[in-house]
Design a protein around this motif. Structure first.
Motif, PDB file in Angstrom:
ATOM      1  N   VAL A 130       0.818  -1.206   0.000  1.00  0.00           N
ATOM      2  CA  VAL A 130       0.000   0.000   0.000  1.00  0.00           C
ATOM      3  C   VAL A 130       0.853   1.258   0.000  1.00  0.00           C
ATOM      4  CG1 VAL A 130      -1.784   1.232   1.254  1.00  0.00           C
ATOM      5  CG2 VAL A 130      -1.793  -1.257   1.216  1.00  0.00           C
ATOM      6  N   VAL A 167      -5.040   0.662  -5.009  1.00  0.00           N
ATOM      7  CA  VAL A 167      -6.231  -0.040  -4.551  1.00  0.00           C
ATOM      8  C   VAL A 167      -6.203  -1.497  -4.990  1.00  0.00           C
ATOM      9  CG1 VAL A 167      -8.732  -0.136  -4.685  1.00  0.00           C
ATOM     10  CG2 VAL A 167      -7.572   2.063  -4.480  1.00  0.00           C
ATOM     11  N   ALA A 217      -3.908  -3.088  -2.542  1.00  0.00           N
ATOM     12  CA  ALA A 217      -4.410  -3.072  -1.172  1.00  0.00           C
ATOM     13  C   ALA A 217      -5.557  -4.045  -0.976  1.00  0.00           C
ATOM     14  CB  ALA A 217      -4.857  -1.671  -0.792  1.00  0.00           C
ATOM     15  N   THR A 222     -10.306   2.641   1.554  1.00  0.00           N
ATOM     16  CA  THR A 222      -9.687   2.869   0.256  1.00  0.00           C
ATOM     17  C   THR A 222     -10.742   3.286  -0.772  1.00  0.00           C
ATOM     18  OG1 THR A 222      -9.972   0.624  -0.616  1.00  0.00           O
ATOM     19  CG2 THR A 222      -8.044   1.020   0.771  1.00  0.00           C
ATOM     20  N   GLY A 254      -7.041   5.990  -3.817  1.00  0.00           N
ATOM     21  CA  GLY A 254      -6.054   5.552  -2.839  1.00  0.00           C
ATOM     22  C   GLY A 254      -6.645   5.488  -1.441  1.00  0.00           C
ATOM     23  N   LEU A 255      -5.768   5.519  -0.451  1.00  0.00           N
ATOM     24  CA  LEU A 255      -6.223   5.466   0.928  1.00  0.00           C
ATOM     25  C   LEU A 255      -6.922   6.761   1.322  1.00  0.00           C
ATOM     26  CD1 LEU A 255      -3.211   3.786   2.767  1.00  0.00           C
ATOM     27  CD2 LEU A 255      -5.276   2.722   1.863  1.00  0.00           C
ATOM     28  N   GLN A 256      -8.035   6.640   2.025  1.00  0.00           N
ATOM     29  CA  GLN A 256      -8.771   7.800   2.494  1.00  0.00           C
ATOM     30  C   GLN A 256      -8.172   8.322   3.796  1.00  0.00           C
ATOM     31  OE1 GLN A 256     -11.608   9.207   0.695  1.00  0.00           O
ATOM     32  NE2 GLN A 256     -10.329   7.996  -0.677  1.00  0.00           N
ATOM     33  N   ARG A 261       0.178   6.723   5.021  1.00  0.00           N
ATOM     34  CA  ARG A 261      -0.717   5.692   5.531  1.00  0.00           C
ATOM     35  C   ARG A 261      -1.311   6.063   6.883  1.00  0.00           C
ATOM     36  NH1 ARG A 261       2.356   0.179   5.410  1.00  0.00           N
ATOM     37  NH2 ARG A 261       0.251  -0.612   5.805  1.00  0.00           N
ATOM     38  N   ALA A 295      -1.983  -4.078   4.640  1.00  0.00           N
ATOM     39  CA  ALA A 295      -2.548  -2.722   4.678  1.00  0.00           C
ATOM     40  C   ALA A 295      -2.709  -2.156   6.071  1.00  0.00           C
ATOM     41  CB  ALA A 295      -3.901  -2.719   3.962  1.00  0.00           C
TER      42      ALA A 295
END
Length: 314
Positions: free
Chosen positions: A18, A27, A30, A79, A83-85, A122, A226
């Motif tokens: 990730v 994503v 992940a 996600t 990408g990662l929220q 992250r 993740a």
């Protein structure tokens, strides 16, 4: 005597990279399957739980699924195609599903805050939820503020008691490995940032000396999914802040880090990880001066979380 007869080999864990990806590529990685460790004495190891993709393209990855009746720290990653929220907060509602009930009953609503990790972009959303009965439960997650979205769903099982030691139970008096047991630091940790202070005491010795303890069980070089972060570095930072006031111990998940050399087919699970019945590969525990588990953290815990838990037992 160490439990040498309990060593078991495990297969390679597939990485969920990730931290090194972005956008759709992030994503895809992940959300790819993360297989369970297939070790006879760690038969309860599970893959990461992932919820369905919501209509607006978000998905939750659960990081804390070893849950029992009572109050539990809950952590998850969100996600999307971007990408990662990282929205500052989300609303989380717990829902219990009695047998045959597909709708479920909302039990509790709480705020989960985003806890950024020390490196990169992250982070994990965490909150505390109380589960009053064992069985099938779920979460409805709604992103708040300008980045709003959801609900994003997760479902999971809650046991009467968790697998790993629960809050309020006695710490297991493991004869964990120390500097006195090895010829080289490479026998103690898979990580490259070796801190001798973290390997001075066995867990049994730490529990006996009358100080609180912070114990991390993790493998720094094989933190690949993740919800796994730089936990040993965080432990070292906490130790530098509270040195002399508590014990700080790292136990690598793998008992033979010097023999793995990037190949987990050769790995042997630590006897301590087996004794503590860990169902996943990154854990932190805060033990009070009487030897009782005061807090437990599955997956990465930030220094703020660990420090708050430590202060409660100092």
């Amino acid at each position: 005597m160490r439990l040498r007869n309990f060593f078991v080999a495990i297969p390679v864990l597939l990485a969920i990279a990730v931290a090194c990806s972005s956008g759709a590529e992030l994503v895809d990685e992940a959300l790819s399957d993360s297989p369970a460790v297939e070790a006879p004495l760690l038969a309860n190891e599970f893959a990461l739980i992932k919820g369905p993709v919501s209509p607006d393209g978000m998905q939750a990855i659960f990081g804390t699924s070893d849950l029992g009746v009572g109050a539990n720290r809950i952590g998850f990653v969100l996600t999307s195609s971007e990408g990662l929220q990282r929205a500052p907060a989300v609303s989380v509602s717990s829902r219990f599903f009695p047998d045959g009930d597909s709708e479920g009953e909302v039990k509790q609503t709480a705020l989960a805050v985003f806890r950024p990790w020390p490196y990169g972009t992250r982070g994990l959303y965490t909150t505390t939820l109380d589960f009053d009965v064992p069985g099938r439960w779920g979460l409805d997650i709604v992103v708040l503020g300008a980045a709003g979205g959801g609900p994003v769903e997760l479902s999971f099982d809650v046991r009467e008691s968790p697998l790993a030691p629960a809050v309020g139970t006695a710490a297991i008096l493991s004869d964990s490995k120390t500097v006195a047991d090895v010829l080289s630091s490479s026998e103690l940790t898979t990580g490259s940032m070796y801190d001798e202070d973290l390997y001075q005491l066995t867990i049994a010795d730490a529990v006996a000396n009358g100080l609180p303890s912070v114990i991390v069980m993790a493998s720094p070089a094989f933190c690949t999914n993740a919800v796994c972060g730089p936990q040993v570095e965080t432990l070292q930072e906490l130790k530098d802040l509270y040195k002399g006031r508590a014990n700080f111990i790292h136990v690598d998940i793998y008992d033979n880090p010097n023999e793995i050399q990037g190949d987990l087919d050769r790995a042997i699970i630590s006897p301590t990880a087996i004794e503590w019945n860990l169902p996943s590969t990154e854990w932190s525990f805060v033990i009070d001066s009487a030897g009782v588990v005061s807090a437990r953290f599955e997956s990465f815990a930030t220094i703020d979380e660990l420090e708050e838990a430590l202060k409660r037992v100092l």
